[in-house]
Design a protein around this motif. Structure first.
Motif, short mmCIF file in Angstrom:
data_model
loop_
_atom_site.label_atom_id
_atom_site.label_comp_id
_atom_site.label_asym_id
_atom_site.label_seq_id
_atom_site.Cartn_x
_atom_site.Cartn_y
_atom_site.Cartn_z
N ARG A 10 27.57 -2.09 -12.56
CA ARG A 10 27.86 -0.77 -13.29
C ARG A 10 26.98 0.41 -12.84
O ARG A 10 27.22 1.59 -12.90
CB ARG A 10 27.78 -0.75 -15.05
CG ARG A 10 27.89 0.19 -15.56
CD ARG A 10 28.12 -0.21 -17.05
NE ARG A 10 28.26 1.02 -18.10
CZ ARG A 10 27.03 1.37 -18.55
NH1 ARG A 10 25.89 1.05 -18.25
NH2 ARG A 10 27.19 2.51 -19.42
N GLU A 31 25.92 -17.03 -18.08
CA GLU A 31 26.62 -16.16 -18.69
C GLU A 31 25.60 -14.90 -18.85
O GLU A 31 26.04 -13.78 -18.44
CB GLU A 31 27.04 -16.29 -20.28
CG GLU A 31 28.01 -17.38 -20.59
CD GLU A 31 28.34 -17.78 -21.82
OE1 GLU A 31 27.54 -17.18 -22.76
OE2 GLU A 31 29.22 -18.29 -22.15
N GLN A 32 24.28 -15.29 -18.99
CA GLN A 32 23.25 -14.14 -18.68
C GLN A 32 23.17 -13.35 -17.34
O GLN A 32 23.12 -12.27 -17.30
CB GLN A 32 22.05 -14.43 -19.23
CG GLN A 32 21.83 -14.90 -20.68
CD GLN A 32 20.37 -15.30 -20.83
OE1 GLN A 32 19.78 -15.89 -20.15
NE2 GLN A 32 20.08 -15.37 -22.40
N LEU A 45 26.94 -7.82 -13.69
CA LEU A 45 27.88 -6.70 -13.88
C LEU A 45 27.34 -5.55 -14.56
O LEU A 45 27.61 -4.44 -14.13
CB LEU A 45 28.87 -7.26 -15.43
CG LEU A 45 29.65 -8.26 -15.02
CD1 LEU A 45 30.49 -8.75 -16.19
CD2 LEU A 45 30.90 -7.99 -13.92
N THR A 46 26.12 -5.72 -15.04
CA THR A 46 25.42 -4.52 -15.45
C THR A 46 24.68 -3.64 -14.23
O THR A 46 24.61 -2.49 -14.04
CB THR A 46 23.97 -4.79 -16.34
OG1 THR A 46 24.47 -5.39 -17.58
CG2 THR A 46 23.17 -3.73 -16.79
N LEU A 102 25.83 -13.54 -15.06
CA LEU A 102 26.88 -12.86 -15.01
C LEU A 102 26.79 -11.50 -15.50
O LEU A 102 27.21 -10.43 -15.06
CB LEU A 102 27.96 -13.53 -15.52
CG LEU A 102 29.66 -12.80 -15.27
CD1 LEU A 102 29.84 -12.48 -13.93
CD2 LEU A 102 30.54 -13.65 -16.13
N VAL A 103 26.43 -11.47 -16.81
CA VAL A 103 26.08 -9.92 -17.44
C VAL A 103 24.94 -9.02 -16.60
O VAL A 103 25.40 -8.14 -16.64
CB VAL A 103 25.75 -10.21 -18.80
CG1 VAL A 103 25.27 -8.78 -19.59
CG2 VAL A 103 26.76 -10.91 -19.52
N GLU A 104 24.19 -9.77 -16.26
CA GLU A 104 23.21 -8.98 -15.36
C GLU A 104 23.73 -8.37 -14.20
O GLU A 104 23.50 -7.16 -13.84
CB GLU A 104 22.05 -9.77 -14.76
CG GLU A 104 20.92 -10.24 -16.13
CD GLU A 104 20.08 -11.24 -15.89
OE1 GLU A 104 19.88 -11.61 -14.51
OE2 GLU A 104 19.17 -11.41 -16.78
N LYS A 158 24.54 -20.82 -20.96
CA LYS A 158 24.13 -19.59 -21.52
C LYS A 158 23.48 -18.70 -20.36
O LYS A 158 23.43 -17.63 -20.07
CB LYS A 158 23.15 -19.75 -22.58
CG LYS A 158 22.45 -18.73 -23.03
CD LYS A 158 21.86 -18.62 -24.51
CE LYS A 158 21.32 -17.71 -25.26
NZ LYS A 158 20.38 -17.76 -26.49
#
Length: 242
Positions: free
Chosen positions: A16, A5-6, A12-13, A8-10, A2
Motif C-alpha cells: 500500500r 497473518e501478521q 499488504l501495508t 501478510l498484513v505487513e 497468527k
C-alpha cells in the motif's frame, strides 16, 4: 498462524505504501507537465500545421500528453519503490545488482524516446504525408498527430530496456547466452508483432521499426555473452570480485 497473518498484513501495508508513493509521484509529475504544457506543445508539434475539431479535444490532448510524459518520468521512481518492496526476498547479490541498474533504466528510456522522436517518427510521418499528398489535400488534426507521435516514441522508451533486462537476468543467473540464442526466432516473431501493433499498416513503417528492435535484442545477447564470460571467469577464480 497468527505470525503468518501478521506477515501478510505487513506485506499488504508495505505494498500500500509503494502504491501511494508511486501515485503521489505520478500526480506531481502530471501536474508539472500540465504546468509547462504550453511550452511542450510547440516543441512536439515542430511547426506542423494542426487543427482542432472541438474544444474538448484540447483537454483530452493536454491530459494525454501530460500523462504519457509523467509516466516516463515516474518510471525510475516506481521501479525503485518496487525494488524496496521485493528487496527482502532478494539475495544480497540480486539486491546490489538490481540497484545498480536503476540509473541505466532512466537513461535507456530517454534514449528510446529520443530515437523514436528524432528518427522513427519523422521518417514514418514524412513518408505517409508524401504518400497522401500525391492524391489528397492533407489536413492533420492535433489529436491524430500527437496520437501518432506518442505511438511512435513511448514504446521505444520501454523497448530500449530490453538489453538491460537481458543483462540483468544473465547477471542473476536466470538466463544464459545459449538460452537467448535458442529463443532468437521466437523473439523475432514477438518483435514483428510489436512492430505491427505500434506502426501504421504499411510495410515500410513496420520494417523501419522492426530492424531497430532486432538490433536491441542482439545488443542484449552480446551484453549477456560478455557478462556470462565475466561471471564464469570469477567462478574459476574465487579470489576475484565481480
Amino acid at each position: 498462524m497468527k505470525t503468518d497473518e501478521q506477515t501478510l498484513v505487513e506485506h499488504l501495508t508495505d505494498l500500500r505504501k509503494v502504491l501511494i508513493r508511486s501515485l503521489i509521484f505520478f500526480i506531481a509529475s502530471f501536474a508539472l507537465c500540465l504546468f509547462f504544457i504550453n511550452r511542450l506543445i510547440p516543441v512536439l508539434a515542430n511547426d506542423h500545421e494542426l487543427v482542432m475539431l472541438g474544444p474538448l479535444d484540447v483537454i483530452k490532448l493536454y491530459t494525454g500528453i501530460a500523462g504519457s510524459i509523467s509516466l516516463g518520468l515516474s518510471l525510475p521512481f516506481i521501479s525503485y519503490q518496487v525494488w524496496l518492496f521485493v528487496k527482502p526476498a532478494l539475495t544480497e547479490k540480486e539486491s546490489k545488482v538490481s540497484l545498480i541498474f536503476f540509473p541505466a533504466i532512466l537513461f535507456s528510456f530517454i534514449g528510446g524516446l529520443c530515437f523514436g522522436f528524432f528518427i522513427i517518427f519523422p521518417a514514418i510521418y514524412q513518408f505517409l504525408m508524401l504518400l497522401g499528398e500525391s492524391h489528397f489535400a492533407m489536413m492533420i488534426t492535433a489529436r491524430e498527430y500527437f496520437s501518432f507521435l506518442l505511438m511512435s516514441t513511448i514504446p521505444f522508451g520501454f523497448l530500449f530496456e530490453v538489453p538491460l533486462l537481458l543483462l540483468f537476468l544473465t547477471t542473476i543467473g536466470i538466463v544464459t547466452p545459449a538460452m537467448l540464442s535458442s529463443m532468437r526466432k521466437y523473439a523475432y516473431l514477438i518483435m514483428a508483432v510489436v512492430s505491427a501493433l505500434i506502426t501504421p499498416p504499411d510495410l515500410f513503417s513496420q520494417i523501419l521499426v522492426l530492424v531497430p528492435l532486432i538490433g536491441l535484442y542482439e545488443i542484449g545477447v552480446i551484453m549477456s555473452k560478455l557478462k556470462f564470460k565475466k561471471l564464469k571467469a570469477v567462478q574459476e577464480s574465487p579470489s576475484s570480485e565481480i
